[in-house]
Design an enzyme around this catalytic site. Structure first.
Site, PDB file in Angstrom:
ATOM      1  N   GLU A  70      29.906  32.883  35.451  1.00 36.70           N
ATOM      2  CA  GLU A  70      30.586  31.965  36.383  1.00 36.70           C
ATOM      3  C   GLU A  70      29.817  30.658  36.546  1.00 36.70           C
ATOM      4  OE1 GLU A  70      32.532  34.478  39.873  1.00 36.70           O
ATOM      5  OE2 GLU A  70      30.646  35.337  39.220  1.00 36.70           O
TER       6      GLU A  70
ATOM      7  N   HIS B 246      49.066  32.673  25.646  1.00 37.25           N
ATOM      8  CA  HIS B 246      49.593  32.598  27.020  1.00 37.25           C
ATOM      9  C   HIS B 246      49.060  33.741  27.880  1.00 37.25           C
ATOM     10  CE1 HIS B 246      52.663  29.838  25.310  1.00 37.25           C
ATOM     11  NE2 HIS B 246      52.619  30.681  24.302  1.00 37.25           N
TER      12      HIS B 246
ATOM     13  N   LYS C 193      29.895  46.196  44.310  1.00 35.89           N
ATOM     14  CA  LYS C 193      30.189  45.092  43.398  1.00 35.89           C
ATOM     15  C   LYS C 193      29.083  44.747  42.409  1.00 35.89           C
ATOM     16  CE  LYS C 193      33.102  42.118  43.826  1.00 35.89           C
ATOM     17  NZ  LYS C 193      33.567  40.765  44.033  1.00 35.89           N
TER      18      LYS C 193
ATOM     19  N   SER D 248      26.795  41.980  45.527  1.00 39.30           N
ATOM     20  CA  SER D 248      27.374  41.282  46.673  1.00 39.30           C
ATOM     21  C   SER D 248      26.541  41.605  47.895  1.00 39.30           C
ATOM     22  CB  SER D 248      28.810  41.751  46.875  1.00 39.30           C
ATOM     23  OG  SER D 248      29.210  41.548  48.212  1.00 39.30           O
TER      24      SER D 248
END
Ligand code: ARG
Length: 461
Positions: A293, A159, A286, A280
């Site tokens: 992804e 979980h 970043k 970025s």
């Protein structure tokens, strides 16, 4: 082109509508099959000659002609005409243009319906073998990482809540098991790909004395399909492959999801090498896990291809229907996507830097040895449900007193159960917790080492 000039133009009086020509054409994507189309045609021509359906001279002319066309295709010298319907027609038309009458004999005892199935099977067989190789490389990189991180302890989650400490090596080998099953599924799927469809002809077989076994031998097919009607309408092997690929993608996607989470500042369990991340355009600080992804995102399109193909198949009356031409783009995109993802992810995995200190710190937190204490009581005769309650109350006490398990005294333990003695402190370290999980398949170091030895001892590992 007027229809009279088309190979099937005999019964037509009017030319095909220009837009219909464009609409029905598949040449812009099925040209990818040219090698397999020519390979299949050469085998077919050899059989036709062996069966005396064409002469040895015609066989030679056909084979040389096809090889010449292949060379031009390889060098990208081949010009496809706008009205080339598909790769089968383009090659045959060009063959006839180059060698004349003998070229017109190639399609003897064959239809595009069995030919296209053959091309798809030959193509997919090659792709499956490539993907099997890539799966194996990925498995090797997981084994390598597991060996490097053999003793690293991390929090195990259910979980997404800290559950019990586990070894990072155990976690990594969990993915090995998934990919191992994928590999087995793909090998099994290959058996159904590896069946010769040629000779089914349009749908009913042929009057001509062809020898399908001979063609199967030339093309290394261990089996020949048994029902001509099934053969020309069957795309089970494509659907099965895309399903297998979807499963591979799902596993890769889950691994990527973990890496994305773990590379966040909040987790900080892993650092993905600069070469496999991107920046970025706006925020200078970043470093984004885009590769992971994209693998996760590309999983969606492979699922889409599976649903597309199953939907194409569901309402088809027997036997071949032009709908089946829509099988190609989903298949081609699936093979390209899976190969690209496996390659990139394997390379990225080799450059992962796990933060052992952070993982350890987090594994210590959250009363993660609670189950060990409950099992300690079980070993001393307390029924598990009771021990669960005792340790639950102990945790609540720890939270209210702001104390971890190791910060409590024996007297405090004994307030919750008289069964506690000094040895309870042995089950509080995360090393002991991990190494006590020595049931088969558990996370104890000796069990992980055993699994690693089994994996490495396996002939196909
Ligand atoms: N381009 C077609 C396909 O991909 C080849 C078979 C066409 N057969 C036919 N009878 N029109 O399915």
């Amino acid at each position: 082109m007027t229809n009279q000039k088309k190979p099937w133009g005999g019964r037509f009086q009017e030319p095909t509508d220009r837009e219909v020509e464009v609409f029905t054409s598949s040449i812009h994507f099925d040209r990818k099959l040219y090698r397999h189309d020519i390979e299949g045609s050469i085998a077919h021509a050899r059989m036709l000659a062996a069966q005396k359906l064409i002469s040895r001279k015609e066989e030679k002319a056909i084979i040389n002609g096809l090889k010449g066309i292949q060379a031009d295709l390889e060098e990208e010298r081949f010009r496809f005409a706008p009205d080339d319907e598909d790769i089968h027609m383009a090659v045959e038309k060009e063959l006839i243009r180059r060698i004349g009458e003998a070229g017109g004999k190639l399609h003897t005892g064959r239809s595009r319906n069995d030919q296209v199935s053959l091309d798809m099977r030959l193509y997919l067989r090659d792709e499956v073998d490539r993907i099997l190789g890539l799966l194996n490389n990925f498995k090797l990189s997981l084994v390598h990482l597991a060996k490097t991180e053999i003793r690293t302890i991390m929090p195990g989650y259910t979980h997404l809540q800290r559950a019990q400490p586990v070894l990072l090596s155990h976690y990594l080998l969990a993915y090995w098991e998934m990919v191992d099953r994928d590999e087995a599924r793909l090998r099994d799927c290959r058996k159904r790909v590896n069946v010769l469809p040629l000779g089914a002809a349009a749908l009913a077989g042929t009057n001509l004395p062809i020898d399908r076994q001979l063609v199967a031998g030339y093309l290394n097919f261990p089996a020949v399909s048994n029902n001509s009607m099934d053969t020309v309408s069957d795309r089970d092997f494509v659907a099965e492959f895309i399903f297998t690929a979807a499963m591979i993608m799902m596993h890769l996607s889950r691994f990527c999801e973990d890496l994305i989470l773990w590379s966040s500042g909040e987790f900080a369990f892993v650092e993905i090498a600069d070469a496999f991340t991107t920046g970025s355009s706006m925020m200078p600080q970043k470093k984004n896990p885009d590769v992971a992804e994209l693998v996760r995102g590309k999983t969606g399109r492979v699922y889409g291809h599976l649903v597309a193909l199953l939907t194409i198949l569901k309402g088809l009356p027997m036997t071949y229907n032009r709908d089946l031409q829509e099988d190609k783009e989903p298949l081609f995109d699936t093979t390209d996507t899976v190969k690209g993802c496996l390659q990139t992810l394997t390379a990225m995995s080799r450059h992962l830097k796990f933060n052992r200190i952070r993982m350890r710190e987090e594994a210590e937190k959250g009363f993660s040895t609670a189950t060990d204490i409950a099992e300690f009581l079980v070993m001393r005769g307390v029924p598990f449900r009771e021990s669960h309650g005792i340790v639950g109350r102990l945790v609540a006490y720890g939270i209210s007193e702001n104390k971890t398990f190791s910060e409590m005294t024996l007297a405090e333990y004994q307030r919750f159960s008289p069964v506690f003695d000094e040895s309870v402190f042995n089950c509080l370290t995360i090393e002991n917790s991990v190494n006590a999980k020595s049931s088969h398949g558990g996370t104890a170091e000796k069990m992980v080492l055993k699994r690693l030895a089994d994996i490495e001892g396996r002939s196909d590992a």
